[in-house]
Design a protein around this motif. Structure first.
Motif, PDB file in Angstrom:
ATOM      1  N   GLY A  41       0.799  -1.132   0.051  1.00  0.00           N
ATOM      2  CA  GLY A  41       0.083  -0.110   0.012  1.00  0.00           C
ATOM      3  C   GLY A  41       0.823   1.217   0.025  1.00  0.00           C
ATOM      4  O   GLY A  41       0.226   2.233  -0.146  1.00  0.00           O
ATOM      5  N   GLN A  42       2.291   1.197   0.212  1.00  0.00           N
ATOM      6  CA  GLN A  42       2.916   2.356   0.203  1.00  0.00           C
ATOM      7  C   GLN A  42       3.214   2.913  -1.265  1.00  0.00           C
ATOM      8  O   GLN A  42       3.168   2.060  -2.174  1.00  0.00           O
ATOM      9  CB  GLN A  42       4.378   1.912   0.878  1.00  0.00           C
ATOM     10  N   ILE A  64       2.937  -3.272  -3.993  1.00  0.00           N
ATOM     11  CA  ILE A  64       1.640  -3.815  -3.866  1.00  0.00           C
ATOM     12  C   ILE A  64       1.721  -5.451  -2.971  1.00  0.00           C
ATOM     13  O   ILE A  64       0.869  -5.588  -2.139  1.00  0.00           O
ATOM     14  CB  ILE A  64       1.396  -4.769  -5.485  1.00  0.00           C
ATOM     15  N   GLU A  65       2.879  -5.481  -2.801  1.00  0.00           N
ATOM     16  CA  GLU A  65       3.016  -6.747  -1.818  1.00  0.00           C
ATOM     17  C   GLU A  65       4.723  -6.591  -1.495  1.00  0.00           C
ATOM     18  O   GLU A  65       5.692  -6.216  -2.174  1.00  0.00           O
ATOM     19  CB  GLU A  65       3.073  -8.079  -2.539  1.00  0.00           C
ATOM     20  N   LEU A  97      10.754 -11.000  -1.788  1.00  0.00           N
ATOM     21  CA  LEU A  97      10.085 -10.656  -2.930  1.00  0.00           C
ATOM     22  C   LEU A  97       9.232  -9.125  -2.481  1.00  0.00           C
ATOM     23  O   LEU A  97       8.615  -8.962  -1.682  1.00  0.00           O
ATOM     24  CB  LEU A  97       8.918 -11.579  -3.284  1.00  0.00           C
ATOM     25  N   GLY A  98       9.492  -8.308  -3.409  1.00  0.00           N
ATOM     26  CA  GLY A  98       8.763  -6.979  -3.410  1.00  0.00           C
ATOM     27  C   GLY A  98       7.957  -6.944  -4.899  1.00  0.00           C
ATOM     28  O   GLY A  98       8.474  -7.108  -5.823  1.00  0.00           O
ATOM     29  N   ILE A  99       6.593  -6.578  -4.799  1.00  0.00           N
ATOM     30  CA  ILE A  99       5.847  -6.574  -6.095  1.00  0.00           C
ATOM     31  C   ILE A  99       5.614  -4.807  -6.186  1.00  0.00           C
ATOM     32  O   ILE A  99       4.759  -4.510  -5.329  1.00  0.00           O
ATOM     33  CB  ILE A  99       4.879  -7.282  -6.215  1.00  0.00           C
ATOM     34  N   LEU A 100       6.171  -4.180  -7.252  1.00  0.00           N
ATOM     35  CA  LEU A 100       5.660  -2.882  -7.107  1.00  0.00           C
ATOM     36  C   LEU A 100       4.997  -2.693  -8.427  1.00  0.00           C
ATOM     37  O   LEU A 100       5.362  -3.439  -9.538  1.00  0.00           O
ATOM     38  CB  LEU A 100       7.214  -2.127  -7.415  1.00  0.00           C
ATOM     39  N   LEU A 136       3.354  -0.466 -15.474  1.00  0.00           N
ATOM     40  CA  LEU A 136       3.753  -1.781 -15.489  1.00  0.00           C
ATOM     41  C   LEU A 136       4.007  -2.387 -13.821  1.00  0.00           C
ATOM     42  O   LEU A 136       3.807  -1.441 -13.060  1.00  0.00           O
ATOM     43  CB  LEU A 136       5.216  -1.663 -15.994  1.00  0.00           C
ATOM     44  N   GLU A 137       3.978  -3.598 -13.866  1.00  0.00           N
ATOM     45  CA  GLU A 137       4.015  -4.339 -12.375  1.00  0.00           C
ATOM     46  C   GLU A 137       5.233  -5.210 -12.604  1.00  0.00           C
ATOM     47  O   GLU A 137       5.567  -5.774 -13.442  1.00  0.00           O
ATOM     48  CB  GLU A 137       2.707  -5.148 -12.037  1.00  0.00           C
TER      49      GLU A 137
END
Length: 146
Positions: free
Chosen positions: A9-10, A106-107, A117-120, A135-136
């Motif tokens: 959420g950041q 996102i995560e 894992l970081g999902i941006l 993009l993700e």
């Protein structure tokens, strides 16, 4: 930023000043990596669909990457990315555009082992507020054993 500074959420807004895109940058990048006429020939591009020169989508991605590295990833434990879920260029980048990035975490989670894992989701906008990149990406982070 360190991995522990990221949370779902950041929102990360970068840079403090918009990134200015020049015609020379657009043509220079495209001449080497994406030499299509609408990226390299301002005169030919004027009379066609976009009404002028536009940046390669790959140049747009490269600008976003640079901005995110400078703002968030340069001192992190980030070491690689296995890829993107998607990439879209909803509007073209043009000479004279000033770009900003809005990245949403996102995560941020720990996977098995020490790799995190970081999902941006990255979104880039021009000064008029038009979205030029969506993009993700998944980023991998390596932590020291705890």
């Amino acid at each position: 930023m360190k991995f522990d500074d990221f949370y779902a959420g950041q929102i990360i807004e970068v840079p403090p000043r918009p990134y200015a895109v020049s015609e020379a940058q657009i043509v220079g990048f495209a001449s080497t990596y994406d030499p299509q006429w609408f990226h390299t020939d301002p005169a030919a591009a004027t009379g066609h669909r976009f009404g002028g020169l536009i940046a390669s989508g790959w140049r747009t991605c490269a600008i976003a990457m640079r901005l995110l590295v400078d703002a968030a990833l340069h001192d992190s434990e980030s070491f690689a990315s296995p890829g993107l879920s998607y990439v879209k260029w909803p509007n073209p980048v043009r000479p004279g555009d000033s770009l900003t990035v809005r990245a949403e975490v996102i995560e941020a989670r720990r996977s098995r082992g020490q790799t995190l894992l970081g999902i941006l989701r990255w979104r880039m906008f021009n000064a008029a507020g038009a979205e030029v990149l969506d993009l993700e990406a998944t980023s991998l982070f390596q932590l020291s054993p705890s």
